[in-house]
Structures are given as structure tokens and as C-alpha cells.
Design an enzyme around this catalytic site. Structure first.
Site, PDB file in Angstrom:
ATOM      1  N   ARG A  44     -27.447   0.561   5.407  1.00  0.00           N
ATOM      2  CA  ARG A  44     -28.173   1.153   4.286  1.00  0.00           C
ATOM      3  C   ARG A  44     -29.689   1.112   4.465  1.00  0.00           C
ATOM      4  O   ARG A  44     -30.421   0.451   3.715  1.00  0.00           O
ATOM      5  CB  ARG A  44     -27.774   0.478   2.975  1.00  0.00           C
ATOM      6  CG  ARG A  44     -26.382   0.884   2.565  1.00  0.00           C
ATOM      7  CD  ARG A  44     -26.056   0.391   1.207  1.00  0.00           C
ATOM      8  NE  ARG A  44     -25.519   1.445   0.375  1.00  0.00           N
ATOM      9  CZ  ARG A  44     -24.852   1.241  -0.743  1.00  0.00           C
ATOM     10  NH1 ARG A  44     -24.675   0.046  -1.190  1.00  0.00           N
ATOM     11  NH2 ARG A  44     -24.393   2.246  -1.437  1.00  0.00           N
ATOM     12  N   ASP A  62     -16.855   6.954  -1.909  1.00  0.00           N
ATOM     13  CA  ASP A  62     -16.457   5.879  -2.822  1.00  0.00           C
ATOM     14  C   ASP A  62     -14.970   5.930  -3.169  1.00  0.00           C
ATOM     15  O   ASP A  62     -14.418   4.943  -3.666  1.00  0.00           O
ATOM     16  CB  ASP A  62     -17.280   5.945  -4.120  1.00  0.00           C
ATOM     17  CG  ASP A  62     -18.721   5.487  -3.896  1.00  0.00           C
ATOM     18  OD1 ASP A  62     -19.008   4.930  -2.828  1.00  0.00           O
ATOM     19  OD2 ASP A  62     -19.547   5.693  -4.796  1.00  0.00           O
ATOM     20  N   ARG A  96     -18.765  -5.223 -10.252  1.00  0.00           N
ATOM     21  CA  ARG A  96     -19.999  -4.422 -10.161  1.00  0.00           C
ATOM     22  C   ARG A  96     -19.764  -2.996 -10.657  1.00  0.00           C
ATOM     23  O   ARG A  96     -20.704  -2.323 -11.059  1.00  0.00           O
ATOM     24  CB  ARG A  96     -20.497  -4.376  -8.703  1.00  0.00           C
ATOM     25  CG  ARG A  96     -21.091  -5.687  -8.229  1.00  0.00           C
ATOM     26  CD  ARG A  96     -21.714  -5.513  -6.857  1.00  0.00           C
ATOM     27  NE  ARG A  96     -22.358  -4.220  -6.802  1.00  0.00           N
ATOM     28  CZ  ARG A  96     -22.453  -3.455  -5.725  1.00  0.00           C
ATOM     29  NH1 ARG A  96     -21.972  -3.868  -4.596  1.00  0.00           N
ATOM     30  NH2 ARG A  96     -23.049  -2.290  -5.771  1.00  0.00           N
ATOM     31  N   ASP A 127     -35.268   4.493   5.097  1.00  0.00           N
ATOM     32  CA  ASP A 127     -36.307   5.330   5.710  1.00  0.00           C
ATOM     33  C   ASP A 127     -36.530   6.641   4.936  1.00  0.00           C
ATOM     34  O   ASP A 127     -37.667   7.087   4.790  1.00  0.00           O
ATOM     35  CB  ASP A 127     -35.955   5.624   7.188  1.00  0.00           C
ATOM     36  CG  ASP A 127     -34.556   6.196   7.351  1.00  0.00           C
ATOM     37  OD1 ASP A 127     -33.631   5.700   6.679  1.00  0.00           O
ATOM     38  OD2 ASP A 127     -34.381   7.143   8.132  1.00  0.00           O
TER      39      ASP A 127
HETATM   40  C1  UD1 Z   1     -25.045   6.186  -3.492  1.00  0.00           C
HETATM   41  C2  UD1 Z   1     -24.039   5.534  -4.401  1.00  0.00           C
HETATM   42  C3  UD1 Z   1     -22.863   5.003  -3.602  1.00  0.00           C
HETATM   43  C4  UD1 Z   1     -22.271   6.110  -2.738  1.00  0.00           C
HETATM   44  C5  UD1 Z   1     -23.352   6.794  -1.907  1.00  0.00           C
HETATM   45  C6  UD1 Z   1     -22.849   7.998  -1.147  1.00  0.00           C
HETATM   46  C7  UD1 Z   1     -25.406   4.650  -6.199  1.00  0.00           C
HETATM   47  C8  UD1 Z   1     -25.929   3.465  -6.911  1.00  0.00           C
HETATM   48  N1  UD1 Z   1     -24.679   4.425  -5.097  1.00  0.00           N
HETATM   49  O1  UD1 Z   1     -25.525   5.168  -2.617  1.00  0.00           O
HETATM   50  O2  UD1 Z   1     -21.887   4.528  -4.526  1.00  0.00           O
HETATM   51  O3  UD1 Z   1     -21.319   5.542  -1.877  1.00  0.00           O
HETATM   52  O4  UD1 Z   1     -24.419   7.238  -2.763  1.00  0.00           O
HETATM   53  O5  UD1 Z   1     -22.275   8.908  -2.005  1.00  0.00           O
HETATM   54  O6  UD1 Z   1     -25.591   5.779  -6.619  1.00  0.00           O
HETATM   55  N2  UD1 Z   1     -29.307   6.657   4.540  1.00  0.00           N
HETATM   56  C9  UD1 Z   1     -30.260   6.564   5.523  1.00  0.00           C
HETATM   57  N3  UD1 Z   1     -31.561   6.383   5.150  1.00  0.00           N
HETATM   58  C10 UD1 Z   1     -31.938   6.294   3.834  1.00  0.00           C
HETATM   59  C11 UD1 Z   1     -30.936   6.410   2.836  1.00  0.00           C
HETATM   60  C12 UD1 Z   1     -29.630   6.586   3.232  1.00  0.00           C
HETATM   61  O7  UD1 Z   1     -29.965   6.615   6.711  1.00  0.00           O
HETATM   62  O8  UD1 Z   1     -33.122   6.146   3.552  1.00  0.00           O
HETATM   63  C13 UD1 Z   1     -27.885   6.820   4.940  1.00  0.00           C
HETATM   64  C14 UD1 Z   1     -27.048   5.616   4.506  1.00  0.00           C
HETATM   65  O9  UD1 Z   1     -27.127   4.574   5.442  1.00  0.00           O
HETATM   66  C15 UD1 Z   1     -25.667   6.213   4.436  1.00  0.00           C
HETATM   67  C16 UD1 Z   1     -25.940   7.650   3.968  1.00  0.00           C
HETATM   68  O10 UD1 Z   1     -27.321   7.895   4.233  1.00  0.00           O
HETATM   69  O11 UD1 Z   1     -25.089   6.246   5.707  1.00  0.00           O
HETATM   70  C17 UD1 Z   1     -25.651   7.875   2.488  1.00  0.00           C
HETATM   71  O12 UD1 Z   1     -26.442   7.043   1.712  1.00  0.00           O
HETATM   72  P1  UD1 Z   1     -26.980   7.423   0.285  1.00  0.00           P
HETATM   73  O13 UD1 Z   1     -26.525   8.791  -0.106  1.00  0.00           O
HETATM   74  O14 UD1 Z   1     -28.435   7.123   0.249  1.00  0.00           O
HETATM   75  O15 UD1 Z   1     -26.233   6.359  -0.614  1.00  0.00           O
HETATM   76  P2  UD1 Z   1     -26.825   5.440  -1.727  1.00  0.00           P
HETATM   77  O16 UD1 Z   1     -27.817   6.172  -2.548  1.00  0.00           O
HETATM   78  O17 UD1 Z   1     -27.199   4.120  -1.163  1.00  0.00           O
END
Ligand code: UD1
Length: 418
Positions: free
Chosen positions: A121, A306, A398, A124
Site C-alpha cells: 500500500r 474486497d 473494522r 506515491d
Molecule cells: C480502497 C478501499 C479498499 C479497497 C481498495 C481497492 C477504503 C478505505 N479502502 O483502498 O477497501 O480494497 O480501495 O478497491 O476505501 N497504490 C499505489 N500507490 C498509491 C496508492 C495505491 O501503488 O499511492 C496501489 C495499491 O498498492 C494497490 C492499488 O493501487 O495495489 C489499489 O489501491 P487503492 O485503490 O489506493 O486502495 P485504497 O484506497 O488503499
């Protein structure tokens, strides 16, 4: 360590009103920090993640009162801009406060969220979007120290991946920025639309929510409003699967079937009869489920990551072999070794799991590895022969409000221990 003790084999049947969405309530509560005044948010689920979010709001100087499922946040005099490390560690998604704090205080200090149970997670994309808006971001020994040297300036933000959290942060930071921000390759999840609906009610000018390009025209200030959080689509899917794996008949009320367009057809493929009337989804399950050929997780409107673990529990007891591909998180199969302890037949290779359905699972002592993985083990326990003990309920708490009582109302034999 608290545990769920489940005596499996009972048909899950009856009606249930589904809780508000965890993934909506968290960014909306964070957004109330941007609004100078008293926001009233209805349909907030009682979850440990909601409590953590409320603790952060209080720490930032907001007054917060909870009345049942309504949370009233008065952020008029809040002046905080730092989230302490212990609060940040309680819930990694608290990174969504970054955009709201920057938007209001023009500075923020938070600790780096670090790795977690379902993968690294990284943040960036969050930081990229802040920088695009003119934020100075310094990473300093596990802390992120951000400030805005001049003004927040609207800009083009092009994401390499439609991250949900990064899209929310970009919206929150740009809503009161100077000029127009265009977010390209934005996440399209219903929770993004809910956040934008809330902000627009407060006077924001956001268009395109739910599409890949979101345009935010910055406004001077936001005024408080009253808002009701949407229903939780993942919790809905979980209760539907509880009906499916137990040959049951469940009616879920207060849902939005449109948000489950990638999920409901798979339940039909498994042989369930799924009918939709307004906000109610009814599922009637056959005695033995058919296999689901392929489940591939994708950003919305694709199949949600999820729901992957709960569907893995379903595949375990279906007739035939199915393939599951996890494309969103790199480490989201931790429930699989636990399911294997219960008699499941699953092989994994990287992001792919091949599940050969067995006639039945058997009760065992298992440990919940994360939120949705824990839910999958509860589902497996409901269908298994004998007693299953799912340890480590803290992850499940949670995201699932009152899980054991809701399942008992649906005829399950489940108790919380410890
Ligand atoms: C949100 C949800 C989570 C869900 C996920 C994907 C909330 C509180 N949580 O998590 O339940 O499983 O969306 O639908 O809403 N990534 C990067 N860089 C970043 C951000 C993300 O590489 O800066 C990658 C993550 O590692 C992951 C992918 O993008 O592999 C998806 O992440 P993201 O959509 O950001 O999930 P969350 O917002 O953390």
C-alpha cells in the site's frame, strides 16, 4: 484474543437491513474537517474504523457527537494539522485525511502509513497529486511533513492507476484550491461519488464523479450540510454469500443493486436465484452451488477486490473448479491457508488461485488474517460441518457492524468469545 465460534450447517435465511458503507464514511468524515461548521452525517456504521476516524477528528480539534448511526461533527474552531503516529497506525486509510488537512490548514504532518496485511500500500499517487497542487512534501524519518508555500493551485492530475484513496485525496485538496483541477484516470467507485455528492451539497463544484475524468472548480469556502452515507456493497455481497453457501434464502434491504453489477451475475452463475426489487436484493440458493468459471478483480466497475476473499469461500464448496485472479493487491490470499485447514482444495501461484470445490468443509480453529479474509473464514464456518473458531475478530470488526448478531438473526449459530 476475541474469536467467533460458529456451529456450521444452518441455512442462512431471513431479512436484514444493510449497514452504511465503511469506505464511504471514512473519507466523508475526513471531509467534514474542510467544512467550517456543523456537519450531520447519517447512516454511519458502528465500526472500529469509524471510531478511529472520530478519534482523529477530535485530535484535530473537532467536537464530535454520535447519536445512534448519526455523527455530528463541529469543525468550526479546529486548528490541528498533525495526526499522531498511534492514530495513524490504527487505520492506514487515515491517509485520506491528508487532502482535507492540507485543504484547510495549508500544512499537515502525518506518519508514513507503511506496509499492511494485504500488501505494501504505497502512497506515491497520493503524494504525486499533492505535489501537482503545489504542496511541498518532505519525508522525514517516518513522517510526512507537508506545507503549501504559496497557494493550492488547481492543476491536471493524471494517475497511472485509478487509486481510490489517491482520487479522494486529490478531490479533498483541490476543492478549495485556486482554479480548476482535472483528475484523469480517477477511480470510479460509488464511494467516490458519495464523497463528491457530500462535498457538492457543501457548495463544492465537482463534476464527473463516477467517470474517469473528474473536474473540480475550486471554491472559497464550504458550508456544512446533512448527508446520509450509501449502503455498504461489500457487506451486502458478504451476506448474500452467507445465504449462497448454506443453501439459504436471504433478503437484504437498503442496498443499491447497481453497485453490485459485477457481483450479482456471479451469484447467478453459481446457480442462485437473485431477484431485485427497488433497494431489496433476495437470494435463494440451490442445495449445491455450481462453479464460477473465473473471478478477476479489477477497479470499479469491475469485480471488487474486497469481495474476492468471500467469493473464495464460496468457490471452496461449489461443484467443480474455478480460477480467481487478484489484480489489485499483491498479497491478498492470506485466507487461503486457513481455508485449506478447513478442508478446502486450493492451489495458488502468484496472483492466481485455482479452487477445486469440495462437497463440504470441516470446522477448524483458524485465524483471521485481515478484514475480508476474516469474513471469508466466517462464511466458511457457516457452511462447514462442526465447530469453527475464527480467531482475531479485530480485523473483522473494522468493517462489519454487529456481524454475529446479524447472522444470528439470519438463523446462524455464531457467538463471540473473549
Ligand atoms: C480502497 C478501499 C479498499 C479497497 C481498495 C481497492 C477504503 C478505505 N479502502 O483502498 O477497501 O480494497 O480501495 O478497491 O476505501 N497504490 C499505489 N500507490 C498509491 C496508492 C495505491 O501503488 O499511492 C496501489 C495499491 O498498492 C494497490 C492499488 O493501487 O495495489 C489499489 O489501491 P487503492 O485503490 O489506493 O486502495 P485504497 O484506497 O488503499
Amino acid at each position: 484474543m476475541s474469536a467467533f465460534v460458529i456451529n456450521g450447517g444452518r441455512r442462512i435465511s431471513g431479512s436484514l437491513r444493510v449497514q452504511g458503507s465503511k469506505n464511504s464514511v471514512l473519507p466523508i468524515l475526513a471531509a467534514t474537517f474542510l467544512v467550517c461548521g456543523k456537519s450531520i452525517i447519517h447512516n454511519c456504521p458502528t465500526l472500529s474504523d469509524t471510531n478511529s476516524t472520530i478519534r482523529i477528528l477530535k485530535n484535530l480539534g473537532c467536537s464530535v457527537i454520535r447519536e445512534g448511526s448519526t455523527v455530528i461533527i463541529d469543525s468550526s474552531t479546529a486548528q490541528g494539522y498533525e495526526i499522531p503516529d498511534d492514530l495513524m497506525r490504527e487505520m492506514r486509510s487515515s491517509v485520506v485525511f491528508l487532502g482535507a488537512i492540507i485543504g484547510r490548514m495549508k500544512k499537515a504532518v502525518i506518519s508514513s502509513p507503511g506496509g499492511c496485511e494485504i500488501g505494501l500500500r504505497p502512497i506515491d499517487l497520493h503524494l504525486y497529486s499533492m505535489r501537482q497542487l503545489g504542496v511541498n512534501v518532505n519525508e522525514d524519518y517516518g513522517k510526512l511533513v507537508c506545507d503549501v508555500p504559496k497557494k493550492l493551485e488547481g492543476n491536471r492530475i493524471t494517475f497511472s492507476f485509478p487509486s481510490v484513496g489517491a482520487t479522494e485525496n486529490a478531490i479533498l485538496a483541490s476543492v478549495t484550491a485556486n482554479g480548476t483541477t482535472v483528475i484523469v484516470n480517477a477511480a470510479r467507485e460509488p464511494e467516490i461519488i458519495d464523497l463528491c455528492n457530500f462535498l457538492n451539497k457543501c457548495g463544492a463544484k465537482i463534476s464527473g464523479a463516477g467517470e474517469s475524468v473528474i473536474t473540480v472548480e475550486g471554491v472559497e469556502t464550504l458550508k456544512p450540510c446533512e448527508h446520509s452515507v450509501i449502503c455498504d456493497r461489500i457487506v451486502t455481497a458478504t451476506y448474500l454469500i452467507a445465504g449462497a453457501v448454506t443453501g439459504g434464502d436471504v433478503s437484504l434491504e437498503n442496498t443499491n443493486p447497481v453497485h453490485l453489477q459485477a457481483v450479482l451475475p456471479l451469484l447467478e452463475e453459481a446457480g442462485c436465484n437473485v431477484s431485485v426489487r427497488c433497494k431489496t436484493i433476495r437470494l435463494k440458493a440451490p442445495l449445491r452451488l455450481n462453479r464460477i468459471d473465473k473471478i478477476i478483480t479489477q477497479p470499479y466497475p469491475g469485480f471488487p477486490t474486497d469481495a474476492q476473499a468471500p467469493f473464495t469461500a464460496l468457490a471452496c464448496v461449489a461443484k467443480g473448479t474455478g480460477v480467481i485472479v487478484e489484480n489489485i493487491f499483491e498479497s491478498r490470499f492470506k485466507h487461503i491457508p486457513e481455508l485449506i485447514r478447513m478442508g478446502a482444495s486450493i492451489k495458488t501461484e502468484g496472483r492466481v488461485a485455482v479452487v477445486e470445490g469440495v462437497e463440504r468443509l470441516y470446522g477448524a480453529e483458524v485465524v483471521s488474517p485481515d478484514l475480508r479474509g476474516g469474513a471469508a473464514l466466517v462464511l466458511a464456518g457457516l457452511t462447514a460441518m462442526g465447530t469453527t473458531v475464527v480467531n482475531n475478530t479485530k480485523f473483522i470488526d473494522r468493517g462489519y457492524e454487529d456481524l454475529e448478531n446479524n447472522l444470528c438473526m439470519l438463523n446462524a449459530d455464531i457467538k463471540r468469545r473473549g
